[in-house]
Scaffold this active site. Structure first.
Site, mmCIF file in Angstrom:
data_model
loop_
_atom_site.group_PDB
_atom_site.id
_atom_site.type_symbol
_atom_site.label_atom_id
_atom_site.label_comp_id
_atom_site.label_asym_id
_atom_site.label_seq_id
_atom_site.Cartn_x
_atom_site.Cartn_y
_atom_site.Cartn_z
ATOM 1 N N VAL A 318 0.867 -1.195 0.150
ATOM 2 C CA VAL A 318 0.063 0.045 0.041
ATOM 3 C C VAL A 318 0.888 1.124 -0.095
ATOM 4 O O VAL A 318 1.901 1.230 0.457
ATOM 5 C CB VAL A 318 -0.962 0.162 1.377
ATOM 6 C CG1 VAL A 318 -0.095 0.027 2.528
ATOM 7 C CG2 VAL A 318 -1.841 1.304 1.192
ATOM 8 N N TYR A 377 5.821 4.388 1.628
ATOM 9 C CA TYR A 377 6.004 3.356 0.668
ATOM 10 C C TYR A 377 6.061 2.096 1.504
ATOM 11 O O TYR A 377 7.120 1.619 1.991
ATOM 12 C CB TYR A 377 7.054 3.542 -0.104
ATOM 13 C CG TYR A 377 7.642 2.656 -1.409
ATOM 14 C CD1 TYR A 377 7.493 1.453 -1.329
ATOM 15 C CD2 TYR A 377 8.095 3.260 -2.577
ATOM 16 C CE1 TYR A 377 7.946 0.630 -2.586
ATOM 17 C CE2 TYR A 377 8.402 2.902 -3.483
ATOM 18 C CZ TYR A 377 8.089 1.344 -3.654
ATOM 19 O OH TYR A 377 8.638 0.581 -4.643
ATOM 20 N N GLU A 378 4.831 1.388 1.652
ATOM 21 C CA GLU A 378 4.528 0.047 2.204
ATOM 22 C C GLU A 378 4.827 -1.145 1.286
ATOM 23 O O GLU A 378 4.142 -1.196 0.306
ATOM 24 C CB GLU A 378 3.451 0.016 3.090
ATOM 25 C CG GLU A 378 3.293 1.138 3.983
ATOM 26 C CD GLU A 378 3.679 0.848 5.601
ATOM 27 O OE1 GLU A 378 3.942 -0.115 5.649
ATOM 28 O OE2 GLU A 378 3.384 1.727 6.180
ATOM 29 N N ILE A 379 5.387 -2.346 1.717
ATOM 30 C CA ILE A 379 5.467 -3.649 1.014
ATOM 31 C C ILE A 379 4.989 -4.687 1.947
ATOM 32 O O ILE A 379 5.112 -4.543 3.239
ATOM 33 C CB ILE A 379 7.034 -3.805 0.538
ATOM 34 C CG1 ILE A 379 7.517 -2.803 -0.540
ATOM 35 C CG2 ILE A 379 6.893 -5.229 -0.013
ATOM 36 C CD1 ILE A 379 6.833 -2.959 -1.878
#
Length: 408
Positions: A318, A377-379
């Site tokens: 997300v 910046y989510e992984i």
């Protein structure tokens, strides 16, 4: 009086002894120091089973190890303090005096449950545990391992200690000294280096700045891997990368919370605080020194920040964005960037969660402090590394293309 003034000038010029302007947020958070409970570093021995477990390495988290029966041990995991997010991190090494199958049941404090699928490091190679060796009953998770005299590392996420991070960026910048300037700009509360990769070609004067941050939260390794691929792309030998660094200046911070990482903390630093809630009063040294370094760089080079990306991990991929965009330095960047990702990654759909930051997190600091685009910046925890690589590399390429168009 003259002597006092002289020392004041020296302090300003050489030691950076000046206050940093604070940024106002709607919902402040108390980020003053809070006590943490440190692990007792030791090798545990189950005498009857002759099975061992150790937390005597950087990045370990193991608070207790007890025998349940002749084939099962209980792995006790506790956070550094509470309240805290349910990011129940664990990492330990285990072995046996004889080859045998053995079971490990995870026990967390009341209110917490297992988040991460175990990763195993065997013969110096990481892999995800075979699902047939994971047993879930209600909220209790048990795993089965084949033990030998050679230790296996069992971890919530692949262990990436401060030494591992340093090894990575040291190797990365070899031969790139003409465009990467490594700087240790301070130390953490436990004396670990705070490092920045200061990246540009030729001169940095007057160039717009992009800030890249990662590892504010210790277990969030998948976001750190995206940061690695992103930065490696910027430092590549493509014509795009070369042109980009002729026009822009990148400040990349590869490890903002080295103490928390090496302590094996679930979320906080060694002062028991979530550093990604401290981007307003800067109570924590890691954030205070990072902010001072960024602002010194801006003043020295007569530059501005246009974009800030903070790399994290969560349950799924997300991008957390700010709704306020039209008055920022790059009003169309977010939409153009996401369109570029979807156009260049097969079957990829950007998952965006937009909302201006009420709490003092980094993406709000970029917006309110500099009128710049700020994105978290989510992984995802479970995102495969080949997908992380593709997303990291493509997002860097698309960012460079969009920002170069801004200069034409």
């Amino acid at each position: 009086m003259k002597l006092v003034f002289f020392y004041a000038v020296l302090c300003f010029l050489f030691l950076g002894c000046y206050s940093v302007e604070k940024v106002t947020f709607k919902t402040p958070v108390d980020t003053s120091n809070r006590k943490i409970i440190k692990q007792i570093k030791k090798i545990y021995r189950l005498k009857e089973a002759e099975v061992f477990a150790s937390n005597t390495f950087d990045g370990a988290r193991l608070n207790g190890f007890e025998q349940v029966n002749d084939s099962t041990a209980q792995v006790i995991i506790s956070p550094e303090n509470t309240p805290i997010n349910n990011s129940a991190y664990y990492a330990f090494k285990t072995w046996s005096s004889t080859s045998k199958s053995f079971y490990f049941t995870f026990k967390y404090p009341t209110g917490f449950k297992n988040r991460y699928i175990p990763k195993l490091k065997i013969n110096n190679q990481w892999s995800i545990i075979d699902s047939t060796n994971v047993f879930i009953k209600d909220s209790i998770v048990t795993i089965k391992l084949q033990l030998t005299k050679t230790p296996i590392t069992v971890a919530a996420q692949e262990v990436q200690s401060s030494k591992d991070v340093e090894h990575w960026y040291t190797k990365l910048i070899e031969g790139k000294e003409n465009r990467v300037h490594l700087k240790n700009y301070g130390k953490s509360p436990l004396g670990k280096k705070l490092t920045v990769l200061n990246i540009y070609k030729n001169s940095s004067k007057g160039k717009d700045i992009i800030v890249l941050l990662t590892r504010q939260h210790p277990p969030e390794v998948t976001g750190y891997y995206a940061f690695q691929y992103f930065l490696e792309t910027i430092l590549g030998d493509s014509d795009l990368a070369k042109e980009f660094l002729n026009r822009y200046h990148v400040l990349a911070f590869p490890l903002l919370n080295p103490d928390g990482v090496d302590l094996g903390n679930w979320r906080h630093n060694s002062n028991g605080v979530d550093t990604n809630r401290d981007w307003f009063e800067y109570h924590q040294p890691e954030i205070e020194k990072t902010v001072k370094y960024i602002k010194k760089t801006l003043k020295k080079n007569h530059s501005r920040i246009v974009l800030g990306l903070d790399f994290h991990s969560t349950w799924h991929d997300v991008f957390y964005t700010n709704k306020s965009r039209t008055e920022t330095t790059l009003p169309n960047f977010t939409e153009d960037w996401f369109a570029g990702l979807e156009a260049n990654i097969p079957n990829y759909k950007v998952n965006e969660a937009a909302g201006n930051s009420d709490k003092p997190v980094s993406k709000g600091w970029f917006l309110y402090g500099f009128n710049a685009v700020g994105i978290t910046y989510e992984i995802g925890d479970k995102t495969p590394e080949n997908e992380i690589q593709l997303i990291g590399e493509t997002s860097a390429e698309q960012m460079m293309k969009i920002l170069l168009k801004e200069k034409k």
